[in-house]
Enzyme design. Structure first.
Site, PDB file in Angstrom:
ATOM      1  N   GLY A 199      21.665 -52.214  -3.684  1.00 36.03           N
ATOM      2  CA  GLY A 199      21.167 -51.180  -2.786  1.00 36.03           C
ATOM      3  C   GLY A 199      19.758 -51.457  -2.307  1.00 36.03           C
ATOM      4  O   GLY A 199      19.420 -51.220  -1.146  1.00 36.03           O
ATOM      5  N   THR A 200      18.924 -51.965  -3.196  1.00 36.25           N
ATOM      6  CA  THR A 200      17.526 -52.222  -2.827  1.00 36.25           C
ATOM      7  C   THR A 200      17.445 -53.241  -1.696  1.00 36.25           C
ATOM      8  O   THR A 200      16.766 -53.017  -0.685  1.00 36.25           O
ATOM      9  CB  THR A 200      16.747 -52.729  -4.062  1.00 36.25           C
ATOM     10  OG1 THR A 200      16.831 -51.736  -5.074  1.00 36.25           O
ATOM     11  CG2 THR A 200      15.296 -53.017  -3.727  1.00 36.25           C
ATOM     12  N   HIS A 203      27.237 -50.739  -8.356  1.00 32.92           N
ATOM     13  CA  HIS A 203      27.178 -50.143  -9.697  1.00 32.92           C
ATOM     14  C   HIS A 203      27.255 -48.624  -9.698  1.00 32.92           C
ATOM     15  O   HIS A 203      27.492 -48.027 -10.744  1.00 32.92           O
ATOM     16  CB  HIS A 203      25.957 -50.647 -10.484  1.00 32.92           C
ATOM     17  CG  HIS A 203      24.623 -50.177 -10.004  1.00 32.92           C
ATOM     18  ND1 HIS A 203      24.013 -49.068 -10.522  1.00 32.92           N
ATOM     19  CD2 HIS A 203      23.782 -50.676  -9.084  1.00 32.92           C
ATOM     20  CE1 HIS A 203      22.835 -48.907  -9.929  1.00 32.92           C
ATOM     21  NE2 HIS A 203      22.670 -49.871  -9.052  1.00 32.92           N
ATOM     22  N   CYS A 230       7.616 -43.352 -14.258  1.00 32.11           N
ATOM     23  CA  CYS A 230       6.692 -43.512 -15.378  1.00 32.11           C
ATOM     24  C   CYS A 230       5.827 -44.724 -15.075  1.00 32.11           C
ATOM     25  O   CYS A 230       6.300 -45.839 -15.080  1.00 32.11           O
ATOM     26  CB  CYS A 230       7.492 -43.734 -16.652  1.00 32.11           C
ATOM     27  SG  CYS A 230       6.468 -43.998 -18.083  1.00 32.11           S
ATOM     28  N   THR A 244      23.982 -68.829  -1.447  1.00 31.21           N
ATOM     29  CA  THR A 244      25.379 -68.836  -1.898  1.00 31.21           C
ATOM     30  C   THR A 244      25.795 -67.442  -2.357  1.00 31.21           C
ATOM     31  O   THR A 244      25.045 -66.759  -3.062  1.00 31.21           O
ATOM     32  CB  THR A 244      25.547 -69.852  -3.051  1.00 31.21           C
ATOM     33  OG1 THR A 244      25.187 -71.136  -2.531  1.00 31.21           O
ATOM     34  CG2 THR A 244      26.965 -69.880  -3.575  1.00 31.21           C
ATOM     35  N   SER A 252      25.875 -49.875  -2.920  1.00 28.72           N
ATOM     36  CA  SER A 252      25.629 -50.647  -4.140  1.00 28.72           C
ATOM     37  C   SER A 252      26.828 -50.474  -5.064  1.00 28.72           C
ATOM     38  O   SER A 252      27.321 -49.347  -5.236  1.00 28.72           O
ATOM     39  CB  SER A 252      24.361 -50.126  -4.820  1.00 28.72           C
ATOM     40  OG  SER A 252      24.108 -50.853  -5.991  1.00 28.72           O
TER      41      SER A 252
END
Ligand code: PLP
Length: 367
Positions: A50-51, A180, A304, A216, A178
């Site tokens: 996604g990034t 995941h 954080c 690749t 993305s």
């Protein structure tokens, strides 16, 4: 995915038989993703997640459109993969408008219309927020941008698997995914770029992905992405209904027993998996640790940085009263979550919130 790690480990760019088998696997995955997005397979670029998709979309579309203007519109609650990419463009002469959202996290279409300028070249608004689950009325927002002749990108990373991500119904020109978030592997994603939309490549080297992303291909990851997108779409409605029942039960259990709890995000227009809260006068990090010891996995949604806990940019943008800002908890349910787990999690949240408040707040404020 397993054969493409071991026995079928050909490189899709190789002309020999092993390479052709790998190419076939990548093509199949591309068709699987394209069929769910309702796009042409050639309009997809496989990425590392996604990034990268968000970075590519914002920077690639902005740089390609620079001769028409240098103004980008996004929102204050975007994932940092969008927000920081847009802000990074300021060093290259671009201007960025970050739209404010209402208390539930929704963008007002009038605000978007007012932000459009003659030099606006891109609007990037996430389909659903990843901290509080708020869903935007993207089709209406995209219409406003298109009426002004502006391209639209959406980060659909969090929404995929829960909402319809057909690119024509959403009316978008670029869309990030993305794997995941869909029970697929980590480190692989896709970017849809509508045919005819100008797009400047960000990586240099080979001519993979129709010369738009060098390197690749991650064949096992791409195979996993294709299968994950296909399966997520096949049972999207029944899974969403299941998750909606469970998240509603968690919200009910927590808010009924914790008078100092607020539901964050939009009460109606929210992803079915999400039950996100803000608790007054407690530090959600302590709550997270207590819940983790009970075997319950949640997150605070707070960034954080170097030991200092700052409320996340999303929590800040929602304008929560000061007392709630450190008490933001993001709970999400999944396809295998059960009602018994929700009951246990709800009771544990209530118990720990009470215990933390008893320590932190003056006795009169304990609720
Ligand atoms: C809305 C949103 N955009 C982008 C990302 C980044 O995706 P990735 O972790 O695949 O790089 C995430 C990840 O959590 C997300 O929730």
């Amino acid at each position: 995915m397993r054969p493409y790690l071991w026995s079928q480990a050909g490189n899709p760019s190789s002309v020999h038989a092993a390479g052709r088998r790998a190419r076939q696997a990548v093509d199949t995955a591309r068709e699987q993703v394209a069929s769910v997005l309702g796009c042409k397979p050639g309009e997809l670029i496989f990425t590392s997640g996604g990034t990268e998709s968000d970075n590519l979309a914002v920077i690639g579309a902005a740089k390609a459109g620079a001769r028409h203007g240098r103004h980008i519109v996004t929102t204050a609650i975007e994932h940092h993969a969008v927000l920081f990419a847009a802000r990074a463009l300021k060093a290259h002469g671009f201007e960025v408008t970050e739209l404010v959202v209402d208390q539930g996290g929704r963008v007002d279409p009038d605000d978007l219309a007012a932000a459009m300028r003659a030099d606006t070249i891109l609007v990037s608004i996430g389909l659903a927020n990843n901290e509080v689950g708020t869903i935007q009325d993207l089709a209406s927002l995209a219409r406003i941008a298109h009426e002004a002749g502006v391209r639209v990108h959406t980060d659909a990373v969090q929404a995929a698997g829960q909402l319809d991500i057909n690119v024509d119904r959403l009316g978008v020109d670029l869309l990030s995914l993305s794997a995941h978030k869909l029970y697929g592997p980590k480190g692989v994603g896709a970017l849809f770029v509508r045919e005819g939309v100008s797009f400047e490549r960000r990586s240099f080297g080979g001519a993979q992905e129709r010369d738009r992303r060098a390197g690749t291909e991650n064949v096992p990851g791409i195979v996993g992405l294709g299968e994950a997108v296909k399966r997520a779409e096949a049972d999207r409605e029944s899974r969403s209904a299941h998750m909606r029942r469970l998240s509603a039960a968690l919200i009910e259990r927590v808010t009924a027993q914790c008078p100092q709890a607020r539901l964050t995000g939009d009460p109606e227009r929210r992803l079915s998996a999400f039950a996100s809260f803000a608790f007054a006068d407690i530090d959600a990090e302590s709550l997270l640790i207590r819940l983790d010891l009970d075997g319950i996995a949640v997150s605070t949604g707070a960034a954080c940085t170097s030991g200092s806990l700052e409320p996340s940019h999303v929590v800040q943008a929602l304008g929560l009263p000061e007392r709630f800002r450190r008490g933001s908890l993001r709970c999400t349910v999944g396809r295998s979550t059960t009602s018994a787990e929700i009951a246990r999690a709800g009771d544990a949240i209530v118990r720990h919130v009470r215990a933390l408040r008893a320590v932190a707040a003056p006795p009169s404020a304990v609720g």
